[in-house]
Scaffold this motif. Structure first.
Motif, PDB file in Angstrom:
ATOM      1  N   GLN A 254       0.856  -1.185   0.000  1.00  0.00           N
ATOM      2  CA  GLN A 254       0.000   0.000   0.000  1.00  0.00           C
ATOM      3  C   GLN A 254       0.882   1.220   0.000  1.00  0.00           C
ATOM      4  OE1 GLN A 254      -2.503  -0.737   3.612  1.00  0.00           O
ATOM      5  NE2 GLN A 254      -4.164  -0.298   2.182  1.00  0.00           N
ATOM      6  N   MET A 255       0.530   2.199  -0.809  1.00  0.00           N
ATOM      7  CA  MET A 255       1.368   3.380  -0.893  1.00  0.00           C
ATOM      8  C   MET A 255       0.537   4.590  -1.271  1.00  0.00           C
ATOM      9  SD  MET A 255       2.580   5.063  -3.846  1.00  0.00           S
ATOM     10  CE  MET A 255       3.843   6.237  -4.243  1.00  0.00           C
ATOM     11  N   ASP A 256       0.915   5.727  -0.719  1.00  0.00           N
ATOM     12  CA  ASP A 256       0.389   7.021  -1.127  1.00  0.00           C
ATOM     13  C   ASP A 256       1.565   7.961  -1.279  1.00  0.00           C
ATOM     14  OD1 ASP A 256      -2.576   6.739  -0.866  1.00  0.00           O
ATOM     15  OD2 ASP A 256      -1.996   6.201   1.169  1.00  0.00           O
ATOM     16  N   GLY A 257       1.535   8.797  -2.320  1.00  0.00           N
ATOM     17  CA  GLY A 257       2.631   9.743  -2.472  1.00  0.00           C
ATOM     18  C   GLY A 257       2.705  10.219  -3.899  1.00  0.00           C
ATOM     19  N   PHE A 258       3.887  10.580  -4.308  1.00  0.00           N
ATOM     20  CA  PHE A 258       4.071  11.119  -5.648  1.00  0.00           C
ATOM     21  C   PHE A 258       5.517  10.845  -5.989  1.00  0.00           C
ATOM     22  CE2 PHE A 258       4.237  14.228  -9.072  1.00  0.00           C
ATOM     23  CZ  PHE A 258       2.926  14.250  -9.555  1.00  0.00           C
ATOM     24  N   VAL A 259       5.753   9.767  -6.724  1.00  0.00           N
ATOM     25  CA  VAL A 259       7.140   9.336  -6.903  1.00  0.00           C
ATOM     26  C   VAL A 259       7.283   8.704  -8.289  1.00  0.00           C
ATOM     27  CG1 VAL A 259       6.687   7.098  -5.808  1.00  0.00           C
ATOM     28  CG2 VAL A 259       9.003   7.995  -5.833  1.00  0.00           C
ATOM     29  N   ASN A 260       8.395   9.020  -8.949  1.00  0.00           N
ATOM     30  CA  ASN A 260       8.521   8.500 -10.309  1.00  0.00           C
ATOM     31  C   ASN A 260       8.743   6.985 -10.306  1.00  0.00           C
ATOM     32  OD1 ASN A 260      11.408   7.759 -10.513  1.00  0.00           O
ATOM     33  ND2 ASN A 260      11.688   9.945 -10.054  1.00  0.00           N
ATOM     34  N   LYS A 261       8.444   6.426 -11.432  1.00  0.00           N
ATOM     35  CA  LYS A 261       8.426   4.981 -11.591  1.00  0.00           C
ATOM     36  C   LYS A 261       9.707   4.298 -11.102  1.00  0.00           C
ATOM     37  CE  LYS A 261       9.061   2.718 -15.653  1.00  0.00           C
ATOM     38  NZ  LYS A 261       8.837   2.308 -17.074  1.00  0.00           N
TER      39      LYS A 261
ATOM     40  N   TRP B 120      10.120   4.413  -7.404  1.00  0.00           N
ATOM     41  CA  TRP B 120       9.129   3.544  -6.791  1.00  0.00           C
ATOM     42  C   TRP B 120       9.593   2.089  -6.847  1.00  0.00           C
ATOM     43  CZ3 TRP B 120       5.529  -0.277  -8.292  1.00  0.00           C
ATOM     44  CH2 TRP B 120       4.583  -0.571  -7.290  1.00  0.00           C
ATOM     45  N   LYS B 121      10.151   1.703  -7.987  1.00  0.00           N
ATOM     46  CA  LYS B 121      10.686   0.337  -8.095  1.00  0.00           C
ATOM     47  C   LYS B 121      11.794   0.114  -7.062  1.00  0.00           C
ATOM     48  CE  LYS B 121       9.691  -0.825 -12.938  1.00  0.00           C
ATOM     49  NZ  LYS B 121      10.275  -1.079 -14.272  1.00  0.00           N
TER      50      LYS B 121
ATOM     51  N   VAL C  39      10.271  -0.551  -3.721  1.00  0.00           N
ATOM     52  CA  VAL C  39       9.746  -1.911  -3.595  1.00  0.00           C
ATOM     53  C   VAL C  39      10.901  -2.881  -3.306  1.00  0.00           C
ATOM     54  CG1 VAL C  39       8.627  -3.814  -4.821  1.00  0.00           C
ATOM     55  CG2 VAL C  39       7.718  -1.476  -5.027  1.00  0.00           C
ATOM     56  N   SER C  40      12.001  -2.703  -4.028  1.00  0.00           N
ATOM     57  CA  SER C  40      13.156  -3.585  -3.790  1.00  0.00           C
ATOM     58  C   SER C  40      13.717  -3.398  -2.381  1.00  0.00           C
ATOM     59  CB  SER C  40      14.251  -3.306  -4.822  1.00  0.00           C
ATOM     60  OG  SER C  40      13.740  -3.529  -6.124  1.00  0.00           O
TER      61      SER C  40
ATOM     62  N   SER D  81      -3.325  12.011  -3.581  1.00  0.00           N
ATOM     63  CA  SER D  81      -1.864  11.960  -3.712  1.00  0.00           C
ATOM     64  C   SER D  81      -1.413  12.662  -4.983  1.00  0.00           C
ATOM     65  CB  SER D  81      -1.375  10.511  -3.738  1.00  0.00           C
ATOM     66  OG  SER D  81      -1.605   9.896  -2.501  1.00  0.00           O
TER      67      SER D  81
ATOM     68  N   ASP E 187       4.121   8.829 -15.715  1.00  0.00           N
ATOM     69  CA  ASP E 187       4.993   7.769 -15.202  1.00  0.00           C
ATOM     70  C   ASP E 187       5.296   7.951 -13.716  1.00  0.00           C
ATOM     71  OD1 ASP E 187       6.527   9.971 -15.365  1.00  0.00           O
ATOM     72  OD2 ASP E 187       8.206   9.038 -16.439  1.00  0.00           O
ATOM     73  N   THR E 188       4.414   8.693 -13.054  1.00  0.00           N
ATOM     74  CA  THR E 188       4.577   8.898 -11.609  1.00  0.00           C
ATOM     75  C   THR E 188       3.542   8.069 -10.850  1.00  0.00           C
ATOM     76  OG1 THR E 188       5.430  11.130 -11.931  1.00  0.00           O
ATOM     77  CG2 THR E 188       4.464  10.627  -9.774  1.00  0.00           C
ATOM     78  N   VAL E 189       4.036   7.331  -9.878  1.00  0.00           N
ATOM     79  CA  VAL E 189       3.133   6.512  -9.072  1.00  0.00           C
ATOM     80  C   VAL E 189       2.563   7.379  -7.956  1.00  0.00           C
ATOM     81  CG1 VAL E 189       2.904   4.415  -7.704  1.00  0.00           C
ATOM     82  CG2 VAL E 189       4.607   4.533  -9.546  1.00  0.00           C
ATOM     83  N   VAL E 190       1.235   7.371  -7.795  1.00  0.00           N
ATOM     84  CA  VAL E 190       0.638   8.170  -6.728  1.00  0.00           C
ATOM     85  C   VAL E 190      -0.044   7.306  -5.667  1.00  0.00           C
ATOM     86  CG1 VAL E 190       0.339  10.240  -8.133  1.00  0.00           C
ATOM     87  CG2 VAL E 190      -1.499   8.542  -8.054  1.00  0.00           C
TER      88      VAL E 190
ATOM     89  N   CYS F 103      -0.936   2.826  -4.540  1.00  0.00           N
ATOM     90  CA  CYS F 103      -1.080   1.439  -4.961  1.00  0.00           C
ATOM     91  C   CYS F 103      -1.747   0.639  -3.866  1.00  0.00           C
ATOM     92  CB  CYS F 103       0.252   0.806  -5.360  1.00  0.00           C
ATOM     93  SG  CYS F 103       1.292   0.364  -3.981  1.00  0.00           S
TER      94      CYS F 103
ATOM     95  N   GLU G 113       8.225  -9.750  -7.121  1.00  0.00           N
ATOM     96  CA  GLU G 113       8.741  -8.416  -7.448  1.00  0.00           C
ATOM     97  C   GLU G 113       8.639  -8.175  -8.958  1.00  0.00           C
ATOM     98  OE1 GLU G 113      12.811  -7.975  -6.255  1.00  0.00           O
ATOM     99  OE2 GLU G 113      12.702  -5.794  -6.151  1.00  0.00           O
TER     100      GLU G 113
ATOM    101  N   PHE H  20       6.771  -5.163 -11.027  1.00  0.00           N
ATOM    102  CA  PHE H  20       7.457  -4.269 -11.967  1.00  0.00           C
ATOM    103  C   PHE H  20       6.800  -4.317 -13.344  1.00  0.00           C
ATOM    104  CE2 PHE H  20      11.809  -4.309  -9.583  1.00  0.00           C
ATOM    105  CZ  PHE H  20      11.198  -3.622  -8.532  1.00  0.00           C
TER     106      PHE H  20
ATOM    107  N   ILE I 128       3.670  -2.187 -13.373  1.00  0.00           N
ATOM    108  CA  ILE I 128       3.828  -0.731 -13.462  1.00  0.00           C
ATOM    109  C   ILE I 128       4.247  -0.322 -14.867  1.00  0.00           C
ATOM    110  CG2 ILE I 128       6.174  -0.709 -12.439  1.00  0.00           C
ATOM    111  CD1 ILE I 128       5.456   2.102 -11.460  1.00  0.00           C
TER     112      ILE I 128
END
Lengths: 234, 264, 234, 264, 234, 264
Positions: E190-197, E200-201, E204-205, F114, F224-227, F229, F239, F243, F246
């Motif tokens: 679960q995540m909320d925010g504003f972060v480029n792909k 973000w990867k 997760v890692s 977000s 391409d910005t994740v807000v 999930c 994993e 990936f 996304i």
């Protein structure tokens, strides 16, 4: 005869647009525009009723839910149904039970939902008219249709199908009536106002003629989708 | 009486009605004995205890000070509530939300509103800021049919009995002190409820008769003026039946309103 | 011995008026006036309990509901039962269970409702006294009656049956007590206040004598309606 | 432990009690080991974790700023709430509204109020406008009997542990900043709960003992002053039994109150 | 590498203290301190599920309840669970179901409760980590453990295990992640925010490595209480 | 469709997926036909009707005037609510509290927040006193899977369609009168929901596919910005799968956002 704010004559209905079968996964459905009212009605079931002690061993129960979308009125309405919603749901469900052959499905419930998406007076009769069509669209065995309409008084005139503006007149009376068709019996009758006995009787009689206009539109919509020979009520 | 017994009973009631008889030998158009007592409770601002045959409803009035609605800044308001609890019937101890209670209360409430029985402008205390709200709480003590009409009568009798409370310098109610003014009623709406059994129309049904019926109609009247109506249950009425019921109600109105007008 | 505001002596009860069988459709009922308190109590049942997993296979459950009418107190009370109402209902129901031969009706519920129509201190004991009579009026098999009464302290005196005014005294202590009769055991005992151990013991003892006065009135009312020879507890 | 097991268990507990024994070999008048820890939680304004045998209750205090009641404009207020949730027993995950939780909480709350443990006048911030409300939230972590007494002890210990928050210029609470003042307790009420099993009276019951009993009595005391009491369940007590329980409670009071007085 | 307000490095977790079996009457339990977070988790059951139509004939259902004590946060929280509590309970319960061999207990429910007694960011992962241990402590057959942790961004850095202060940074991103161990699959995310792909990867890692640190502490706690030879997952 | 039929259906869906097929012959990465209509309702301040295959969601916007939160005195607020009622599925007429509705609504709501799609500062009317609150009410008309993505699209389309109401001199909304300003959207977040069936990942699931799946993943994106999930259901993802989802979402974003940008 004076004309009304929107140019209608006393016994004119607002434009009504009917579309059947719009909701693909429902057993039956109806989209209906009635003046500035917008309604969607769906039918699901019959399905076995839980908890069992609420079911009826002689017949199906119609669980009718009249609801107004929060954005359907001027000030946002809470999504929690109020007393008015519950009362309308109760008597409208009874009206549908009077035409559905509920005895064919004992111990079950038929879910009928009518959602007002946009409201401009007469929502309960628009919802019931749509719901009756959705039941027919679902192929439920029916003795007839329910044709619902509002009649009333505004600015001294007895008229058909009041708008919100007309409902706000100082002498306004609003009568919601639903007639079983073709049997022509009263399945719903709700009224608030202040009107002498004779005018009130006139309004009830007007309700019958107004409901026939609705019935013609209902039949037309059904025959368009189900162009069978013979009577739609069979 | 349990639902099962009612179901068994319904058959014999229908049989009687077919033969022109009711279980208590009343005529189809006869009300049960009506008894109204007022000032029965020392704590309420107005009260009434109504017996309609075995059906009993107590109504109590309470004034409260509140803020007016934005669209009517110089008008007070009212709220009628009907409670159907286990005290009057074991059926009300259990089961789903009380739709009956809601419907009966709404029908009784709407008649008072449409009849403009209360002059809401007279309930204004400080325009735009403080108004009286009148709470009309009705409680069924015995539920033996026709709760709508009994509730309407109890509510009106209690309103007629109500005294307006005194206010202190901050416009708060002084407990148990009253002005000389009584609450004035501009109109006295009454309710008339009918059931249709085996094609016959009867007035003032008992609980057992209600169970045997499949169509109900309630009319709210002020003399020969209609102020509200409600058709209920899954049966239907013809136009003629509806017209007959209103004529009958207008005739009955005078008889019953006298009993309320005679009250203190 | 000083007299009280309403002229009573320390060990006087307020006037009590009892009427049995007032509610025609209930199995048993009692109308009771106790000073300015007005109570109606009804008994329905026993009936099978739903849902079944809440029932008791050894005995009946008494579902006691103490409720105050919205108009019974100075400021209108919400009809929704509060914490106090629920607590009183619980312990009063237990008190009734101690005299009703519940073991004769396994898996059932006995609905006992006590409604306060007008309140002036001591409502819970007035309600329980009335409910006990309604149970007897219903012909439920009982080992005895529950006789309930309040005793307490006001303005330095230990007294019977406080009024609302006395309850508002700065040193007020209020003890609600219910005694099984003729067994003379404590079926309910609730108290709030600040009182030394010895005075508190005195109050409990006073409760027994006060309850006997209530019991005499209860017996009288029952014998008037049921003028049988022999013991009412049979 | 499930109700079924409790039911089976009840027989053997009764048998033992008849023979003068308890399941854990305590005397009839013996409490279980009592352990009280305070300042256990960084987020609360005061906190306590109480273990009474296996029964565990956590209490946390929160001050809030609110408006006073109209009839006591210069007094703050308190609210005690007991939560019985699934964390302490699977019985609390399901079933009807939690009447036990309500009753236990009310008994604990009433003792604190009647004892006038808190000086509500000292909780006034601006008379007539702003006062402190003290929330005492108690949560059962393990429900192994006698939750009333454990809750009362936890509530009092947490109150004794409470620090009064600092206020900003608008009289709002500054998070995690405290004045030097501690909340003063005028009296320390304790609760003593008894169960009657096979005619014998025992103190500090376990859950299994509660299940085997049919009469309960709880006394709220400040030294030898009674501040509240509650008889519960469908069994009865004689006058002598009641008197015996109060004498016993007065004797026990000193022993237990010491543990609270010793706390920071 | 810059250090953080509390002196930690980017990939440091706050101190974690674990105690198993603290709640004597529960089937399994865990007390856990994680920085300034305090959690108690208990497990009861499996028990037959009521009402029956909500049960699953193929497996047990985990009824997970994440709750915050009213005194766990700055302003007292109402004890009534809100939308956030219910959402967290739902997805956390799913995460536990992914490691518990629920198929061994059809038609039952396993009650897992996690109560936050003191809160300072990361409560949902602290609760889930504790709950997973409580399930193991209860002896439930499990395919592995769930190791949960938060990773995120604050003040430009990607970091492990944010505090409340770090969560309040203007650029803060918070990702709650739960990994099944030793399988290393994602059971909650679960995540909320504003972060480029790409960042973000990376997060997760990072979640996988952070979760391994949590897993080591979980294993240690289990082995301390259950010092058996062999794999704890058997 | 009833749960029983879904259960029977699930087997055949799994079989097809194993063989690289979907029940409606779409590719694993294909969305169903998307149709968006706006300005569909005269009563709402903005509205949209979205059809995603057979799934239909209506969204309506209402502005209201309220007071700001104390910690953001010059900012308005929003509230997104998704209603799953009997109109869209008989499953929603009964049963336990609607956890699905809550979860889907929360996921859709969090993405908009977000993404900072709405400039809350522009919703301030009188700083510290009056602000606009935007109510986004979404109602499922037909529930045939992937309600999260359909709700997100409907919400955004309705927001894009929204007109800002005129205010009177007291800063109250004038019914049905609007300023020339449209509500400006700073970003358009979209949601992409995946289900994992027999180890395969599919997008835009139907209701039957949802029933056959045991793991769900939803991503909220702005380009391409994740807000946001959310992983849901009791299955798990590797994993690599996360990936892959996304990357796939970023590719799909442009295609779908065009349809919203093209709207009035």
């Amino acid at each position: 005869m004076s004309t009304r704010l929107d140019g209608r004559k006393k016994d004119d209905l607002r434009p009504i647009k009917i579309e059947l079968g719009v909701v693909k996964s429902a057993a039956g459905s109806c989209y209906l525009e009635w003046g500035k009212n917008t309604v969607v009605a769906t039918v699901h079931g019959p399905r076995p009723m839980f908890p069992k002690h609420l079911s009826n061993s002689q017949r199906a129960v119609v669980d009718y839910r009249y609801r107004m979308a929060p954005f359907s009125v001027s000030d946002r309405k809470s999504p929690v149904p109020g007393k008015r919603d519950k009362e309308i749901s109760l008597v409208s469900g009874f009206a549908l039970e009077s035409v559905i052959m509920t005895e064919k499905f004992p111990n079950t419930v038929i879910d009928v939902n009518a959602l007002i998406l946009s409201a401009d007076a007469g929502t309960r009769v628009a919802a019931l008219t749509a719901a009756s069509l959705a039941c027919a669209d679902a192929g439920l065995p029916m003795k007839g249709l329910v044709s619902a309409v509002a009649v009333g008084r505004a600015n001294g005139d007895l008229i058909y199908d009041l708008t919100k503006e007309e409902e706000d007149a100082p002498d306004a009376v609003d009568t919601a009536i639903a007639i079983t068709m073709p049997q022509k019996e009263i399945a719903l009758l709700q009224m608030d106002g202040f009107v002498n006995k004779d005018d009130w009787k006139k309004m009830v009689s007007m309700g019958f003629s107004a409901a026939e206009k609705v019935y013609e539109l209902q039949k037309k919509a059904l025959l368009e989708k189900y162009p069978v020979n013979g009577d739609i009520n069979e | 009486m349990s639902d099962i017994l009612n179901l068994i009973n319904a058959g014999s009631i229908k049989e009687k009605i077919k033969n022109g008889k009711r279980e208590d030998n009343r005529g189809f158009e006869d009300f049960r004995d009506l008894e109204i007592k007022t000032s029965v409770l020392s704590s309420a601002d107005g009260s009434a205890w109504v017996k309609l045959g075995n059906t009993e409803v107590v109504a109590g009035i309470k004034f409260a000070v509140g803020t007016p609605y934005p669209d009517s800044p110089d008008e007070g308001s009212m709220s009628l509530n009907l409670e159907l609890t286990g005290i009057s019937s074991p059926d009300f101890s259990t089961g789903p939300p009380q739709i009956d209670s809601l419907e009966y209360g709404r029908v009784a409430d709407r008649a008072i509103r449409s009849a403009e029985a209360i002059d809401f402008k007279k309930l204004s205390i400080v325009a735009g800021e403080k108004v009286f709200t009148i709470f009309i709480d009705c409680i069924a003590i015995n539920a033996d049919g026709n709760l709508i009409d009994a509730t309407e009568i109890a509510a009106l009798a209690a309103l007629k009995n109500a005294k307006i409370p005194k206010l202190d310098e901050n416009n708060n109610i002084i407990s148990k002190e009253y002005t000389d003014q009584k609450l004035e009623l501009l109109n006295i709406p009454l309710s008339f409820t009918f059931e249709k059994i085996e094609g016959k129309i009867i007035v003032d049904p008992t609980e057992a008769e209600e169970f045997a019926s499949d169509a109900r109609f309630s009319l709210g009247l002020v003399k020969d003026t209609v102020v509200s109506c409600q058709k209920s249950k899954n049966g239907v009425f013809t136009e003629e039946e509806i017209f007959k019921m209103i004529d009958l109600s207008v005739n009955k109105y005078t008889e019953i309103v006298k009993k309320i007008e005679a009250l203190e």
